[in-house]
Design an enzyme around this catalytic site. Sequence first.
Site, mmCIF file in Angstrom:
data_model
loop_
_atom_site.group_PDB
_atom_site.id
_atom_site.type_symbol
_atom_site.label_atom_id
_atom_site.label_comp_id
_atom_site.label_asym_id
_atom_site.label_seq_id
_atom_site.Cartn_x
_atom_site.Cartn_y
_atom_site.Cartn_z
ATOM 1 N N CYS A 104 8.041 36.684 28.638
ATOM 2 C CA CYS A 104 8.058 36.117 27.288
ATOM 3 C C CYS A 104 7.139 34.885 27.143
ATOM 4 O O CYS A 104 5.928 35.034 27.110
ATOM 5 C CB CYS A 104 9.487 35.806 26.871
ATOM 6 S SG CYS A 104 9.657 35.576 25.090
ATOM 7 N N HIS A 115 13.800 39.486 28.912
ATOM 8 C CA HIS A 115 14.344 38.306 29.596
ATOM 9 C C HIS A 115 15.322 38.655 30.707
ATOM 10 O O HIS A 115 15.653 39.814 30.929
ATOM 11 C CB HIS A 115 15.062 37.422 28.579
ATOM 12 C CG HIS A 115 14.134 36.531 27.831
ATOM 13 N ND1 HIS A 115 13.493 35.476 28.417
ATOM 14 C CD2 HIS A 115 13.719 36.555 26.537
ATOM 15 C CE1 HIS A 115 12.738 34.865 27.519
ATOM 16 N NE2 HIS A 115 12.849 35.504 26.368
#
Length: 244
Positions: A94, A193
């Site tokens: 990310c 994540h």
Amino acid sequence: MELKICHLYPDVLNLYGDRGNVLCMCQRLRWRGIDVAVTGVSVGEPLHAADHDLFFIGGGQDFEQEVLLEDLAGGKAAEIRAAVEDGLPFLAICGGYQMLGSYYKTWDGVQCDFIGALDLYTVGCRERMIGNVLFSCDDLDGGTVVGFENHSGKTYLGPSVRPLGRMISGHGNNGEDGGEGARYRNVFASYSHGCLLPKNPALCDRILTEALARKYGEARLEPLDDALELAAHDYMERRLTANK
Ligand code: GLN
């Protein structure tokens, strides 16, 4: 055999337990009798890429990314660019993934000039892309990866970079072109994540194999009993494909 893992900015970039990916890599190596050492390198600490075999960068909010700009410009960006070109394996998540690209323009107009190791850029949008995701992955012969995304940035890949996956459910890079994450040389980057590697052991082993092969010439990881990990993966896959 031993792998030396460098965890970049472990105290700054660690959203949703991204550090769990490092724990997962370490444990899967130890289960095979392979030694592993993890070194954190953060703000103000010098980075000598050649001292490490594998790099991990977690995610962070726009604020943390802006805080790191000065430190990156002080030498780390050039070192990371050279390491990527040299074929060192990276896993970036990310915010860390966005930082490997050329720039990020946040939704409120802040221009962050990043590392430029990968031919990609990111533009923030007001509406965040949040939720569980499922994508297919060429590196796993079309096998699927489950994860969780939460980002405002929309990432667009240049011609030298290919996506890590093709979205089956969720937004991925930008919610427009169906791509998720990025692959370039030995860089694996994803918007997913925390639980990415624990729930996707094949992807973990793919990255570890790359690092071992680069260091020792060739590598074959012994299979492990992944029943629990695959049960977690398959449960999410069933949930995300139930209404398709
Ligand atoms: N700040 C970036 C975004 O919102 C990355 C966020 C994250 O790492 N979750 O797009």
